[in-house]
Write a protein that holds these residues in place. Structure first.
Motif, PDB file in Angstrom:
ATOM      1  N   GLY A 291       2.517   7.630  -6.134  1.00 26.39           N
ATOM      2  CA  GLY A 291       1.407   8.419  -6.653  1.00 26.39           C
ATOM      3  C   GLY A 291       0.363   7.608  -7.379  1.00 26.39           C
ATOM      4  O   GLY A 291      -0.454   8.159  -8.129  1.00 26.39           O
ATOM      5  N   ASP A 292       0.353   6.299  -7.152  1.00 24.32           N
ATOM      6  CA  ASP A 292      -0.614   5.409  -7.805  1.00 24.32           C
ATOM      7  C   ASP A 292      -1.910   5.404  -6.993  1.00 24.32           C
ATOM      8  O   ASP A 292      -1.906   5.032  -5.815  1.00 24.32           O
ATOM      9  N   PRO A 293      -3.043   5.806  -7.588  1.00 28.32           N
ATOM     10  CA  PRO A 293      -4.305   5.822  -6.833  1.00 28.32           C
ATOM     11  C   PRO A 293      -4.738   4.449  -6.339  1.00 28.32           C
ATOM     12  O   PRO A 293      -5.570   4.357  -5.434  1.00 28.32           O
ATOM     13  N   LEU A 294      -4.169   3.390  -6.909  1.00 32.00           N
ATOM     14  CA  LEU A 294      -4.479   2.054  -6.403  1.00 32.00           C
ATOM     15  C   LEU A 294      -4.050   1.932  -4.942  1.00 32.00           C
ATOM     16  O   LEU A 294      -4.704   1.246  -4.153  1.00 32.00           O
ATOM     17  N   GLY A 295      -2.964   2.602  -4.579  1.00 28.57           N
ATOM     18  CA  GLY A 295      -2.527   2.586  -3.187  1.00 28.57           C
ATOM     19  C   GLY A 295      -3.543   3.234  -2.268  1.00 28.57           C
ATOM     20  O   GLY A 295      -3.801   2.743  -1.159  1.00 28.57           O
ATOM     21  N   ASP A 296      -4.142   4.340  -2.711  1.00 26.16           N
ATOM     22  CA  ASP A 296      -5.164   5.001  -1.900  1.00 26.16           C
ATOM     23  C   ASP A 296      -6.418   4.136  -1.795  1.00 26.16           C
ATOM     24  O   ASP A 296      -7.079   4.112  -0.753  1.00 26.16           O
ATOM     25  N   TYR A 297      -6.734   3.433  -2.874  1.00 27.54           N
ATOM     26  CA  TYR A 297      -7.868   2.505  -2.834  1.00 27.54           C
ATOM     27  C   TYR A 297      -7.607   1.373  -1.845  1.00 27.54           C
ATOM     28  O   TYR A 297      -8.464   1.053  -1.014  1.00 27.54           O
ATOM     29  N   PHE A 298      -6.419   0.772  -1.912  1.00 30.26           N
ATOM     30  CA  PHE A 298      -6.101  -0.314  -0.990  1.00 30.26           C
ATOM     31  C   PHE A 298      -6.083   0.181   0.457  1.00 30.26           C
ATOM     32  O   PHE A 298      -6.462  -0.553   1.375  1.00 30.26           O
ATOM     33  N   TYR A 299      -5.650   1.422   0.657  1.00 31.63           N
ATOM     34  CA  TYR A 299      -5.653   1.990   2.005  1.00 31.63           C
ATOM     35  C   TYR A 299      -7.092   2.130   2.513  1.00 31.63           C
ATOM     36  O   TYR A 299      -7.399   1.781   3.660  1.00 31.63           O
ATOM     37  N   ALA A 300      -7.982   2.617   1.663  1.00 30.85           N
ATOM     38  CA  ALA A 300      -9.396   2.720   2.032  1.00 30.85           C
ATOM     39  C   ALA A 300      -9.973   1.342   2.330  1.00 30.85           C
ATOM     40  O   ALA A 300     -10.696   1.145   3.318  1.00 30.85           O
ATOM     41  N   LEU A 301      -9.637   0.370   1.489  1.00 27.17           N
ATOM     42  CA  LEU A 301     -10.172  -0.978   1.657  1.00 27.17           C
ATOM     43  C   LEU A 301      -9.643  -1.626   2.932  1.00 27.17           C
ATOM     44  O   LEU A 301     -10.372  -2.347   3.625  1.00 27.17           O
ATOM     45  N   GLY A 302      -8.372  -1.368   3.254  1.00 29.03           N
ATOM     46  CA  GLY A 302      -7.810  -1.904   4.489  1.00 29.03           C
ATOM     47  C   GLY A 302      -8.533  -1.385   5.717  1.00 29.03           C
ATOM     48  O   GLY A 302      -8.777  -2.126   6.675  1.00 29.03           O
ATOM     49  N   ASN A 303      -8.903  -0.099   5.689  1.00 24.51           N
ATOM     50  CA  ASN A 303      -9.676   0.463   6.795  1.00 24.51           C
ATOM     51  C   ASN A 303     -11.097  -0.091   6.815  1.00 24.51           C
ATOM     52  O   ASN A 303     -11.670  -0.326   7.881  1.00 24.51           O
ATOM     53  N   SER A 304     -11.674  -0.313   5.632  1.00 27.36           N
ATOM     54  CA  SER A 304     -13.011  -0.900   5.559  1.00 27.36           C
ATOM     55  C   SER A 304     -13.008  -2.330   6.085  1.00 27.36           C
ATOM     56  O   SER A 304     -13.902  -2.741   6.828  1.00 27.36           O
ATOM     57  N   ASP A 305     -11.969  -3.102   5.716  1.00 26.87           N
ATOM     58  CA  ASP A 305     -11.866  -4.489   6.175  1.00 26.87           C
ATOM     59  C   ASP A 305     -11.487  -4.579   7.645  1.00 26.87           C
ATOM     60  O   ASP A 305     -11.772  -5.579   8.301  1.00 26.87           O
ATOM     61  N   GLY A 306     -10.803  -3.555   8.151  1.00 29.11           N
ATOM     62  CA  GLY A 306     -10.477  -3.523   9.570  1.00 29.11           C
ATOM     63  C   GLY A 306      -9.063  -3.905   9.933  1.00 29.11           C
ATOM     64  O   GLY A 306      -8.688  -3.837  11.102  1.00 29.11           O
ATOM     65  N   TRP A 307      -8.234  -4.291   8.954  1.00 33.28           N
ATOM     66  CA  TRP A 307      -6.858  -4.649   9.316  1.00 33.28           C
ATOM     67  C   TRP A 307      -5.951  -3.421   9.339  1.00 33.28           C
ATOM     68  O   TRP A 307      -4.864  -3.470   9.917  1.00 33.28           O
ATOM     69  N   ILE A 308      -6.385  -2.327   8.733  1.00 32.11           N
ATOM     70  CA  ILE A 308      -5.800  -1.009   8.977  1.00 32.11           C
ATOM     71  C   ILE A 308      -6.809  -0.255   9.830  1.00 32.11           C
ATOM     72  O   ILE A 308      -8.001  -0.231   9.509  1.00 32.11           O
ATOM     73  N   LYS A 309      -6.346   0.359  10.898  1.00 27.51           N
ATOM     74  CA  LYS A 309      -7.269   0.968  11.861  1.00 27.51           C
ATOM     75  C   LYS A 309      -7.016   2.466  12.020  1.00 27.51           C
ATOM     76  O   LYS A 309      -7.257   3.034  13.082  1.00 27.51           O
ATOM     77  N   ASP A 310      -6.559   3.106  10.950  1.00 22.73           N
ATOM     78  CA  ASP A 310      -6.266   4.536  11.032  1.00 22.73           C
ATOM     79  C   ASP A 310      -7.534   5.381  11.059  1.00 22.73           C
ATOM     80  O   ASP A 310      -7.554   6.464  11.646  1.00 22.73           O
ATOM     81  N   VAL A 311      -8.581   4.905  10.392  1.00 27.00           N
ATOM     82  CA  VAL A 311      -9.809   5.692  10.236  1.00 27.00           C
ATOM     83  C   VAL A 311     -10.986   4.864  10.737  1.00 27.00           C
ATOM     84  O   VAL A 311     -11.106   3.680  10.412  1.00 27.00           O
ATOM     85  N   GLN A 312     -11.847   5.488  11.521  1.00 23.40           N
ATOM     86  CA  GLN A 312     -13.012   4.813  12.085  1.00 23.40           C
ATOM     87  C   GLN A 312     -14.286   5.522  11.629  1.00 23.40           C
ATOM     88  O   GLN A 312     -14.284   6.721  11.368  1.00 23.40           O
ATOM     89  N   GLY A 313     -15.375   4.782  11.557  1.00 30.90           N
ATOM     90  CA  GLY A 313     -16.671   5.365  11.220  1.00 30.90           C
ATOM     91  C   GLY A 313     -16.996   5.206   9.748  1.00 30.90           C
ATOM     92  O   GLY A 313     -16.132   5.364   8.877  1.00 30.90           O
TER      93      GLY A 313
ATOM     94  N   VAL B  18       0.839  -1.205   0.000  1.00 29.70           N
ATOM     95  CA  VAL B  18       0.000   0.000   0.000  1.00 29.70           C
ATOM     96  C   VAL B  18       0.871   1.250   0.000  1.00 29.70           C
ATOM     97  O   VAL B  18       0.675   2.174  -0.811  1.00 29.70           O
ATOM     98  N   LYS B  19       1.840   1.296   0.898  1.00 29.70           N
ATOM     99  CA  LYS B  19       2.687   2.483   1.027  1.00 29.70           C
ATOM    100  C   LYS B  19       3.562   2.687  -0.210  1.00 29.70           C
ATOM    101  O   LYS B  19       3.825   3.831  -0.610  1.00 29.70           O
ATOM    102  N   THR B  20       4.013   1.597  -0.809  1.00 24.59           N
ATOM    103  CA  THR B  20       4.825   1.706  -2.025  1.00 24.59           C
ATOM    104  C   THR B  20       4.017   2.329  -3.157  1.00 24.59           C
ATOM    105  O   THR B  20       4.499   3.216  -3.876  1.00 24.59           O
ATOM    106  N   LEU B  21       2.783   1.884  -3.320  1.00 29.32           N
ATOM    107  CA  LEU B  21       1.916   2.442  -4.358  1.00 29.32           C
ATOM    108  C   LEU B  21       1.600   3.910  -4.080  1.00 29.32           C
ATOM    109  O   LEU B  21       1.619   4.747  -4.997  1.00 29.32           O
ATOM    110  N   GLN B  22       1.306   4.226  -2.826  1.00 30.41           N
ATOM    111  CA  GLN B  22       1.000   5.615  -2.482  1.00 30.41           C
ATOM    112  C   GLN B  22       2.201   6.520  -2.719  1.00 30.41           C
ATOM    113  O   GLN B  22       2.052   7.638  -3.232  1.00 30.41           O
ATOM    114  N   ALA B  23       3.393   6.054  -2.365  1.00 25.23           N
ATOM    115  CA  ALA B  23       4.603   6.854  -2.558  1.00 25.23           C
ATOM    116  C   ALA B  23       4.860   7.124  -4.034  1.00 25.23           C
ATOM    117  O   ALA B  23       5.426   8.162  -4.400  1.00 25.23           O
TER     118      ALA B  23
END
Length: 229
Positions: free
Chosen positions: A61-83, A54-59
């Protein structure tokens, strides 16, 4: 047989049955239960590789990285964002940067009324507001004609075996739509009566089912190989 292996086999049998009944896309739940079965070290290692991807893609500038980051928070294995709204906003940001995957899941969310995008392991029905159901489908159909699948970060093999290698897998999306037009959709009223909300529609059934049948998804990408981890 070792206790953890017995627990794992029981878990995989249960989840495999659920997959047969409702479609299989449940990495967060599987990972959580595997942790309880004594596989937490493998899960942690796998998640570290996913996060590195995820971080490699974001670094880059690939929007796929931002998508995977959103999905990780949605799935719950990334816990940076709640709600629900905050997580949905992550998908909007990824879509604004050009992520087709995020655009697809946002359109599907509008059509089905799910609290957050990406919960494809759960059964989906038309939005209670049928205007949003139709509006979501109007957005979703042309998107799926451009890209018929969404990608997902997974720890564990597609058939939920004991192979816990982290990878990117893909799933066709139209299968969440066409059963509604094949079977129709009913809701139960206050008096227990069944009320028809969406009529069977053979033409629309064929249209959406064809989107799935003609969908050619990419092969899984094994991230440990990509990063030599």
């Amino acid at each position: 047989m070792h206790t953890s292996k017995r627990v794992l086999r029981s878990l995989l049998l249960t989840v495999s049955t659920a997959c047969l009944l409702g479609g299989c896309m449940m990495p967060a739940m599987v990972a959580t239960n595997l942790e309880k079965s004594g596989y937490s070290s493998d899960i942690d290692k796998g998640r570290a590789v996913l996060l590195h991807h995820v971080k490699t893609l974001q670094a880059a500038g690939d929007p796929l990285g931002d998508y995977f980051y959103a999905l990780g928070n949605s799935d719950g294995w990334i816990k940076d964002v709640q709600g629900d709204e905050a997580i949905t906003e992550l998908f909007r940001q990824a879509a604004a940067k050009g992520s087709m995957d995020a655009k697809i899941l946002l359109a599907l969310q509008k059509a089905t009324g799910e609290p957050v995008p990406g919960k494809l392991n759960e059964g989906m029905v038309p939005n209670k507001d049928l205007r949003l159901w139709e509006a979501g489908l109007a957005e979703l159909q042309p998107l799926l004609q451009q890209q018929c699948y969404v990608r997902r970060l997974v720890v564990g093999s597609r058939d939920l075996g004991t192979d816990l290698r982290p990878h990117v897998t893909t799933y066709a999306v139209a299968y969440k739509i066409w059963p509604t037009f094949r079977d129709g959709h009913h809701v139960q009223g206050a008096q227990g009566e069944w009320i028809k909300k969406v009529e069977k529609n053979p033409e629309r059934h064929r249209l959406w089912e064809a989107l799935e049948e003609n969908c050619k998804v990419p092969a899984d990408m094994w991230l440990a190989r990509l990063y030599n981890k």
